[in-house]
Structure formats: C-alpha cells, structure tokens
Design an enzyme around this catalytic site. Structure first.
Site, PDB file in Angstrom:
ATOM      1  N   LYS A 205       0.737  -1.359  -0.045  1.00 27.86           N
ATOM      2  CA  LYS A 205       0.111  -0.052  -0.098  1.00 27.86           C
ATOM      3  C   LYS A 205       0.854   1.299  -0.099  1.00 27.86           C
ATOM      4  O   LYS A 205       0.320   2.382   0.608  1.00 27.86           O
ATOM      5  CB  LYS A 205      -1.025   0.088   1.131  1.00 27.86           C
ATOM      6  N   ASP A 240      -8.078  -5.742   9.493  1.00 29.07           N
ATOM      7  CA  ASP A 240      -9.358  -5.209   9.464  1.00 29.07           C
ATOM      8  C   ASP A 240     -10.433  -5.834   9.324  1.00 29.07           C
ATOM      9  O   ASP A 240     -11.614  -5.587   9.793  1.00 29.07           O
ATOM     10  CB  ASP A 240      -9.279  -3.845   8.418  1.00 29.07           C
TER      11      ASP A 240
END
Length: 509
Positions: A205, A240
């Site tokens: 990311k 997450d």
C-alpha cells in the site's frame, strides 16, 4: 446466452442508426477530409462483437458460480491443512475470546492500513449499557515517514496516540490501578504468532519503511509508546476483517463471517479449532477461533477476459491477487478503461481521434463507474460529463455513453456475482464442518467497505448470486448486513475481550 442473443439490445440498433446517418452524410457530399478520417477508422459497428464477447465472458452464469464456490471451499480446506498447500493462506488470528457484551472499562484502538492512521477510544458499560461513548481522530502520515525507517514511523504513530490520550475527557474512566490497553488493527501481511504479536512479512500500500520486515510490529509499537512516556500496552493485534467480525458480533451473536469489499478485499470467518489440521500440534482447547482467509489470492475457475490478463501482466504483482483484481474497487474501473481502449482503437466510438487521457492507466476509477450507472436520464448527461472530464472525450455521442454504461455493467455484474460465489463457498465449507449449524439457523455475514456500501448495482448482483446458489430456503436464513467502520471498534472490543485484567477468558461459541 448465444452471441445473437447477446447483441439483441438497444446499442446495436443505435449503431445502425449512426451508420445510416453517416451514409446519408456521405451521399450528401460531406467534406473529403471527413471521409478520409472515416476510412482510417472502422465504423461503430466494430464494437458490436467486442461487446457481445464481453457479455458472454462476464455473464458468470450459475454453473460458473458453482465451480467458483466449490473451488473456494476446497482451497480453504487445503490452506487449513498445511501452510502453502493452496492459494488461500488461511491465517489463524489467534483470537480465542470474542467480545460478549460483558466487557467494561476504557479501551483504545489504533487502525493502520493506509496513508492515514486512526485512533479511537471507547467506554464500555457491560450488558446493560454496551458502548457508552466513543471518540476518534484521524492522522495523515507524511510520505517521508512512509518511506523512512521503522523507529520514525512508530514514533510518529505513538506521538499521535499520545496527543489523543491527552484529550481524554471526564466521560471516559480508566479503573484505578489499570494500564490503558489497545487493540492494534494492522492491515499488512504478518505472520501472527499470538493474539498480541506478529512478524511483518512485507510492506504494501505504498509503504517502504526500512528495517521493519522480520520484526514484531507490536514490539515496535510498544517500544515507541514507551519512548513517548505513554503507559499503554497492545492487548490484541488484528487485521481489519477480523476487527469487522468482532465489532459486528458484539451486537449480534449470529455473525459468523465478515467480508470487506472496498479498494481491496478480504474475508474471515469463525472456525472450530479441532478442524484446523495445521494447528493440532498446539494442542488447543476445543473451541472457536477466527480464520483470515486472505481470499484476494484465490484464482481457481475465475472467468477472465483478455483485459484482465493484460492488466495483471502489467501490474506490480503479476499472477497474484487475481480474485482481488476481479472483484475489488481498485481494479474495476481499470478493466472498463481497457475495454474502452480496444473499442476506441478499432472504431470511431469516441470520434475520429483517440482520447489521449484514455491511455492513462487507472484514470477511470470505480467511483466514476458508480456515478455513471446511477444516471437514469434519457441523454445520460452525467455519463457525458465524466467521459469529458475524466478521459477527455469532447461531445461524446449518446451511443458512446450507452456503450460505456453497458461495459461498466458487465464488469460490475461479474465482480458482484463472483464475490457472492466466494461468500457461498465460505458458508458451505462451514456448513459441512458443522453438520447443519449454518443453513439450519440464522447466520449473518457482516459487510464493510466503500464498494459494497456505495455501489447499489454491485451490492444487488452480489446478493442475487448468493440467492441463486443457495436457493430460496437456505438463502432466507443468510442475512448480509452492512457494518460501517467496524474494524476500529472491533479492535478496541478485542482488546477488552483479551484484557490481562479479565477474570477469565470467555470462549467464542
């Protein structure tokens, strides 16, 4: 569906009208320059076979969905049997205690998964009061920190967390004699060794922080908090998706699966420990845990097109994350762009010159597709604006607007239906393990992510695929429910459920 049936739509009819108008203009003595430009580029009829083929390859009919669901379940079993045995990593979360609603006290969460990190606190009041109050703050991470060294990144995070703790008001109360506890949502690849430790495999990311790979990220954060003089410890390290499941299950005991469909995608579910062959050497007590599937890496039986393969070949990770590249928000707009590029190269769909901006990878994003598919006007004015503003098409014809919407729908429909097949694969694997405890009762799939939340057509296609695969009786027992921003709260709740001050660990059912 046959090719003949595939092209039986208003679009080929519109193509015929355009051709007739063009022939009429030619017979009426149009300019020689215009005629030369037309001869250099095929008429818009050239897009019909491309569109027909796209419809066929992206239809994702029931037999294809069934193969995908079965392959997903098979891949899950392989990943549970042994590390590296299949495409799905099936990573144990080491969560053996999920929130029950009995938790009380003040707990914090830190959510690190992108160019921002989020900190929050929650005051828990037990069964009667549940979540009494919560506050959060978001902090942007400078690029130089994202590309710096380990100590600088974690010091920056700990500093932001320390400032947030300093604003703790009277409505939040830490019991006397207790240390503040934190749930750490860390959405990067880790080899998790316990509920409160995990070794970073690699940064993703856009992060390129040196000297972190191979280190325990919890130890890095604890050391940084100590340098800041912050009296706090990490009680739970989660990703997450696991946080989303925990946050949703706090309110509803029937939640058994969590799926994130946003820029990226992942899924996790509750698994009996005795049905995890690769963990039997740990001699765990009989009970439940959460398994992080990392389903983005799945690829078995997916209906791919030339546009998917080209995009994958040119990606930073060719041959990897194929399911994610087919169903998640990062890639759907890019697939549509590639289809439009081919159409523009073989026809004059966007006029006699190729729009230069259309050649830019990822210039067309999934939110653009969503906005165009919500345009119900007769002239598709919003579609015209997006084609003009985003890819530089001046005065896109009504035909070009309609074609763009249909191409978008083909890709979105396939993505939603494949996501639904993946969910069914997880549910059917769980059903086989539990001998009827999934489809014989109400079971909830908790959903989060902007793609699921904000794209109604995608959401509808996904749910339709689940219903088709399961049939009316079983699908009526499966509730697919949105859980907005559940991962942060979920991490705080997991910190509470795994608190060192808990009198006893409460096992998940």
């Amino acid at each position: 569906m046959s090719a003949a049936a595939a092209i039986a739509s208003p679009i080929p009819a519109a193509i015929a009208v355009v051709q007739q108008q063009r022939r009429g203009r030619s017979r009426g003595g149009g300019s020689g320059a215009a005629a030369v430009r037309c001869s250099a580029v095929a008429p818009t009829s050239a897009i019909a076979p491309i569109l027909a083929d796209l419809r066929l390859r992206c239809a994702a009919p029931l037999p294809v969905l069934r193969r995908v669901a079965d392959a997903m379940a098979s891949g899950m079993r392989a990943g549970l049997a042994d590390d590296g045995a299949g495409e799905l990593k099936m990573i144990p979360s080491h969560v053996y205690s999920l929130p029950t609603g009995n938790e009380t006290g003040l707990f914090y969460a830190l959510d690190l998964g992108g160019t921002n990190f989020r900190v929050l606190r929650v005051q828990l009041g037990g069964k009667d009061k549940r979540i009494i109050d919560t506050e959060f703050e978001q902090v942007s991470i400078p690029r130089e920190i994202m590309h710096g060294i380990t100590e600088d990144l974690f010091d920056f995070i700990a500093s932001g967390l320390s400032r947030f703790v300093a604003t703790e008001g009277d409505k939040f109360h830490l019991p006397q004699g207790r240390k503040r506890e934190l749930g750490f949502t860390f959405s990067f690849p880790v080899n998790q060794t316990s509920i409160d430790s995990g070794i970073l495999i690699k940064w993703t990311k856009g992060f390129a922080v040196s000297r972190t790979a191979g280190k325990d990220v919890v130890a890095c954060l604890n050391a940084a908090m100590e340098r800041q003089g912050l009296d706090m410890r990490v009680s739970a390290l989660v990703n997450d998706t696991v946080g989303t499941l925990a946050g949703a299950r706090y309110w509803d005991d029937d939640v058994m699966v969590a799926v994130i469909l946003g820029t990226g995608t992942n899924a996790c579910y509750i698994q009996r420990t005795e049905a995890i062959p690769k963990l039997q050497h740990l001699k765990l007590e009989t009970g439940n845990t959460i398994i992080n599937t990392e389903w983005g890496a799945f690829s078995d039986g997916l209906p791919l097109t030339e546009f998917d393969r080209e995009m994958d070949d040119e990606s930073i990770n060719p041959g990897e994350q194929i399911f994610e590249k087919t169903i998640s928000g990062m890639y759907l707009g890019e697939i549509v762009r590639r289809v439009l590029v081919k159409m523009a190269e073989v026809s004059d769909l966007f006029g006699h010159s190729f729009p230069k901006k259309l050649a830019e990878p990822f210039v067309l994003r999934t939110p653009h597709l969503c906005a165009m598919q919500q345009d119900t006007s007769d002239n598709l004015g919003e579609v015209e604006s997006i084609l003009s503003d985003v890819i530089g098409v001046s005065q896109a014809s009504l035909l070009a607007r309609r074609v763009t919407v249909e191409v978008s729908d083909c890709i979105i429909r396939r993505g939603g239906r494949l996501a639904g097949a993946g969910i069914v694969g997880i549910l059917e694997k769980m059903e086989n393990d539990s001998r009827g405890h999934i489809f014989g009762r109400r079971t909830v799939v908790a959903m989060d992510g902007g793609l699921y939340e904000k794209y109604p057509q995608y959401r509808r296609y996904m749910k339709e695929a689940v219903a088709e695969l399961l049939g009316p009786e079983r699908s009526n027992r499966i509730a697919i429910e949105h859980t907005k921003d559940g991962s942060g709260i979920g991490a705080a709740l997991l910190a509470a459920a795994n608190s060192k001050y808990a009198a006893a660990q409460i096992s998940t059912r």
